[in-house]
Design a protein around this motif. Structure first.
Motif, PDB file in Angstrom:
ATOM      1  N   PHE A 109       0.845  -1.185   0.000  1.00  0.00           N
ATOM      2  CA  PHE A 109       0.000   0.000   0.000  1.00  0.00           C
ATOM      3  C   PHE A 109       0.885   1.242   0.000  1.00  0.00           C
ATOM      4  CE2 PHE A 109      -2.441  -3.455   1.631  1.00  0.00           C
ATOM      5  CZ  PHE A 109      -3.658  -3.310   0.971  1.00  0.00           C
ATOM      6  N   PHE A 110       0.761   2.041  -1.048  1.00  0.00           N
ATOM      7  CA  PHE A 110       1.565   3.238  -1.246  1.00  0.00           C
ATOM      8  C   PHE A 110       0.735   4.407  -0.728  1.00  0.00           C
ATOM      9  CE2 PHE A 110       3.575   6.534  -3.847  1.00  0.00           C
ATOM     10  CZ  PHE A 110       4.912   6.187  -3.721  1.00  0.00           C
ATOM     11  N   LEU A 111       1.093   4.931   0.445  1.00  0.00           N
ATOM     12  CA  LEU A 111       0.316   5.980   1.104  1.00  0.00           C
ATOM     13  C   LEU A 111       0.850   7.345   0.693  1.00  0.00           C
ATOM     14  CD1 LEU A 111       0.311   4.506   4.729  1.00  0.00           C
ATOM     15  CD2 LEU A 111      -1.218   3.944   2.816  1.00  0.00           C
ATOM     16  N   SER A 112      -0.005   8.180   0.099  1.00  0.00           N
ATOM     17  CA  SER A 112       0.412   9.509  -0.338  1.00  0.00           C
ATOM     18  C   SER A 112      -0.767  10.465  -0.232  1.00  0.00           C
ATOM     19  CB  SER A 112       0.906   9.462  -1.786  1.00  0.00           C
ATOM     20  OG  SER A 112      -0.132   9.052  -2.664  1.00  0.00           O
ATOM     21  N   HIS A 113      -0.459  11.755  -0.284  1.00  0.00           N
ATOM     22  CA  HIS A 113      -1.563  12.715  -0.285  1.00  0.00           C
ATOM     23  C   HIS A 113      -2.215  12.738  -1.663  1.00  0.00           C
ATOM     24  CE1 HIS A 113      -4.157  16.022   0.493  1.00  0.00           C
ATOM     25  NE2 HIS A 113      -3.586  16.745  -0.447  1.00  0.00           N
ATOM     26  N   GLU A 114      -1.445  13.114  -2.677  1.00  0.00           N
ATOM     27  CA  GLU A 114      -1.978  13.152  -4.034  1.00  0.00           C
ATOM     28  C   GLU A 114      -1.899  11.762  -4.656  1.00  0.00           C
ATOM     29  OE1 GLU A 114      -0.208  17.490  -3.904  1.00  0.00           O
ATOM     30  OE2 GLU A 114       0.830  15.592  -3.727  1.00  0.00           O
ATOM     31  N   PRO A 115      -2.835  11.440  -5.558  1.00  0.00           N
ATOM     32  CA  PRO A 115      -2.714  10.173  -6.272  1.00  0.00           C
ATOM     33  C   PRO A 115      -1.389  10.164  -7.045  1.00  0.00           C
ATOM     34  CG  PRO A 115      -4.812  11.243  -6.774  1.00  0.00           C
ATOM     35  CD  PRO A 115      -3.996  12.222  -5.990  1.00  0.00           C
ATOM     36  N   MET A 116      -0.702   9.050  -6.993  1.00  0.00           N
ATOM     37  CA  MET A 116       0.581   8.911  -7.669  1.00  0.00           C
ATOM     38  C   MET A 116       0.369   8.100  -8.946  1.00  0.00           C
ATOM     39  SD  MET A 116       2.414  10.519  -5.449  1.00  0.00           S
ATOM     40  CE  MET A 116       4.082  10.207  -5.975  1.00  0.00           C
ATOM     41  N   TYR A 117       1.213   8.364  -9.938  1.00  0.00           N
ATOM     42  CA  TYR A 117       1.114   7.620 -11.182  1.00  0.00           C
ATOM     43  C   TYR A 117       1.434   6.153 -10.929  1.00  0.00           C
ATOM     44  CZ  TYR A 117       2.149   5.700 -15.720  1.00  0.00           C
ATOM     45  OH  TYR A 117       2.167   4.884 -16.827  1.00  0.00           O
ATOM     46  N   MET A 118       0.552   5.282 -11.340  1.00  0.00           N
ATOM     47  CA  MET A 118       0.750   3.843 -11.192  1.00  0.00           C
ATOM     48  C   MET A 118       0.570   3.198 -12.564  1.00  0.00           C
ATOM     49  SD  MET A 118       1.080   2.787  -7.979  1.00  0.00           S
ATOM     50  CE  MET A 118       1.355   3.881  -6.605  1.00  0.00           C
ATOM     51  N   VAL A 125      -1.108  -0.650  -4.381  1.00  0.00           N
ATOM     52  CA  VAL A 125      -2.352   0.096  -4.369  1.00  0.00           C
ATOM     53  C   VAL A 125      -2.019   1.438  -3.739  1.00  0.00           C
ATOM     54  CG1 VAL A 125      -4.642   0.293  -3.338  1.00  0.00           C
ATOM     55  CG2 VAL A 125      -3.885  -1.893  -4.284  1.00  0.00           C
ATOM     56  N   ASN A 126      -2.365   2.512  -4.428  1.00  0.00           N
ATOM     57  CA  ASN A 126      -2.107   3.865  -3.932  1.00  0.00           C
ATOM     58  C   ASN A 126      -3.302   4.320  -3.092  1.00  0.00           C
ATOM     59  OD1 ASN A 126      -1.752   7.123  -5.554  1.00  0.00           O
ATOM     60  ND2 ASN A 126      -1.107   6.468  -3.537  1.00  0.00           N
ATOM     61  N   VAL A 127      -3.098   4.354  -1.785  1.00  0.00           N
ATOM     62  CA  VAL A 127      -4.096   4.896  -0.863  1.00  0.00           C
ATOM     63  C   VAL A 127      -3.776   6.380  -0.756  1.00  0.00           C
ATOM     64  CG1 VAL A 127      -5.074   4.765   1.449  1.00  0.00           C
ATOM     65  CG2 VAL A 127      -4.210   2.689   0.346  1.00  0.00           C
ATOM     66  N   HIS A 128      -4.742   7.225  -1.096  1.00  0.00           N
ATOM     67  CA  HIS A 128      -4.473   8.656  -1.231  1.00  0.00           C
ATOM     68  C   HIS A 128      -5.691   9.471  -0.840  1.00  0.00           C
ATOM     69  CE1 HIS A 128      -7.083   9.192  -4.724  1.00  0.00           C
ATOM     70  NE2 HIS A 128      -6.741   7.940  -5.013  1.00  0.00           N
ATOM     71  N   GLY A 129      -5.512  10.762  -0.863  1.00  0.00           N
ATOM     72  CA  GLY A 129      -6.591  11.722  -0.677  1.00  0.00           C
ATOM     73  C   GLY A 129      -6.524  12.746  -1.795  1.00  0.00           C
ATOM     74  N   GLU A 137     -10.289   5.888 -11.460  1.00  0.00           N
ATOM     75  CA  GLU A 137     -10.740   4.568 -11.863  1.00  0.00           C
ATOM     76  C   GLU A 137      -9.593   3.583 -11.743  1.00  0.00           C
ATOM     77  OE1 GLU A 137     -13.908   3.752 -12.558  1.00  0.00           O
ATOM     78  OE2 GLU A 137     -14.322   5.832 -12.029  1.00  0.00           O
ATOM     79  N   GLY A 138      -9.921   2.356 -11.483  1.00  0.00           N
ATOM     80  CA  GLY A 138      -8.914   1.310 -11.475  1.00  0.00           C
ATOM     81  C   GLY A 138      -8.622   0.780 -10.095  1.00  0.00           C
ATOM     82  N   TYR A 141      -5.986   2.429  -7.148  1.00  0.00           N
ATOM     83  CA  TYR A 141      -6.219   3.656  -6.387  1.00  0.00           C
ATOM     84  C   TYR A 141      -7.336   3.466  -5.373  1.00  0.00           C
ATOM     85  CZ  TYR A 141      -3.427   5.759 -10.052  1.00  0.00           C
ATOM     86  OH  TYR A 141      -2.414   6.052 -10.913  1.00  0.00           O
ATOM     87  N   PHE A 142      -7.115   4.030  -4.187  1.00  0.00           N
ATOM     88  CA  PHE A 142      -8.149   4.003  -3.155  1.00  0.00           C
ATOM     89  C   PHE A 142      -8.154   5.358  -2.466  1.00  0.00           C
ATOM     90  CE2 PHE A 142     -10.457   3.055   0.626  1.00  0.00           C
ATOM     91  CZ  PHE A 142     -11.330   2.034   0.268  1.00  0.00           C
ATOM     92  N   ASN A 143      -9.233   6.113  -2.663  1.00  0.00           N
ATOM     93  CA  ASN A 143      -9.347   7.485  -2.147  1.00  0.00           C
ATOM     94  C   ASN A 143      -9.944   7.464  -0.737  1.00  0.00           C
ATOM     95  OD1 ASN A 143      -9.842  10.190  -1.656  1.00  0.00           O
ATOM     96  ND2 ASN A 143     -10.891  10.560  -3.586  1.00  0.00           N
ATOM     97  N   VAL A 144      -9.167   7.951   0.246  1.00  0.00           N
ATOM     98  CA  VAL A 144      -9.645   8.006   1.631  1.00  0.00           C
ATOM     99  C   VAL A 144     -10.045   9.422   2.059  1.00  0.00           C
ATOM    100  CG1 VAL A 144      -8.452   5.915   2.400  1.00  0.00           C
ATOM    101  CG2 VAL A 144      -7.290   8.136   2.603  1.00  0.00           C
ATOM    102  N   SER A 145     -10.325  10.305   1.094  1.00  0.00           N
ATOM    103  CA  SER A 145     -10.819  11.640   1.435  1.00  0.00           C
ATOM    104  C   SER A 145     -12.111  11.506   2.228  1.00  0.00           C
ATOM    105  CB  SER A 145     -11.091  12.464   0.169  1.00  0.00           C
ATOM    106  OG  SER A 145      -9.900  12.749  -0.530  1.00  0.00           O
ATOM    107  N   VAL A 146     -12.286  12.389   3.211  1.00  0.00           N
ATOM    108  CA  VAL A 146     -13.427  12.298   4.125  1.00  0.00           C
ATOM    109  C   VAL A 146     -14.777  12.271   3.417  1.00  0.00           C
ATOM    110  CG1 VAL A 146     -12.207  13.343   6.087  1.00  0.00           C
ATOM    111  CG2 VAL A 146     -13.496  14.816   4.516  1.00  0.00           C
TER     112      VAL A 146
END
Length: 169
Positions: A109-118, A125-129, A137-138, A141-146
């Motif tokens: 799990f790649f944790l970042s603020h902005e979505p990173m290019y994958m 899996v990019n967990v991001h906000g 899509e895809g 990516y997994f968006n954890v924004s509130v």
């Protein structure tokens, strides 16, 4: 046993975000209080929370007051709105750890603020906000924004189960 949670983009104290993202709050004070309540309803004192950026628009004293009310061991990955303040500022505000860079969690799990290019060769899996109510899509990516999660932190298991086929777990 402690749990691990993920969340991003609270924007504590940021009045314009209520209109920008059609948040269901009458004012910033209500927004702040509801978000604190929702955090503490699921996060226990012994739990760990990765906050993936854009935590607070308030001064240090008011930010400290909010952080001190939130349960758990809190790790902040700086977001674009957090970067105007130093790591030391955020540590002084009460975060237990602060990272200026993305973190790889559990080798997957790649944790970042902005979505990173994958690209399709990347096993993460990019967990991001950052993108709030939008969604990439895809399966990478997994968006954890509130806005996506009723202002409530998600457990590691909720994210894992959503992105990893059950036979691979």
């Amino acid at each position: 046993m402690s749990n691990v949670f993920f969340i991003s983009d609270h924007h504590f104290g940021h009045k314009p975000i209520i209109d920008f993202e059609s948040r269901p709050f009458k004012d910033v004070d209500e927004m702040n209080e509801v978000m604190i309540e929702k955090w503490n309803a699921v996060v226990g004192k012994q739990d760990k929370v990765f906050h993936l950026g854009d935590f607070s628009f308030l001064n240090k004293e008011k930010t400290q007051a909010i952080v001190s009310r939130l349960n758990g061991y809190k790790i902040l990955i700086l977001g674009n709105h957090d970067r105007g303040r130093s790591r030391a500022w955020w540590l002084d505000a009460g975060f237990d750890e602060v990272s200026e860079y993305p973190i790889i969690y559990k080798d997957f799990f790649f944790l970042s603020h902005e979505p990173m290019y994958m690209n399709f060769h990347m096993p993460y899996v990019n967990v991001h906000g950052h993108i709030h109510s939008q969604k990439y899509e895809g399966v990478n990516y997994f968006n954890v924004s509130v806005e996506h999660w009723d202002y409530t932190p998600l457990t590691f298991e909720q994210i894992r189960d959503a992105v990893v086929p059950s036979e691979e777990q």
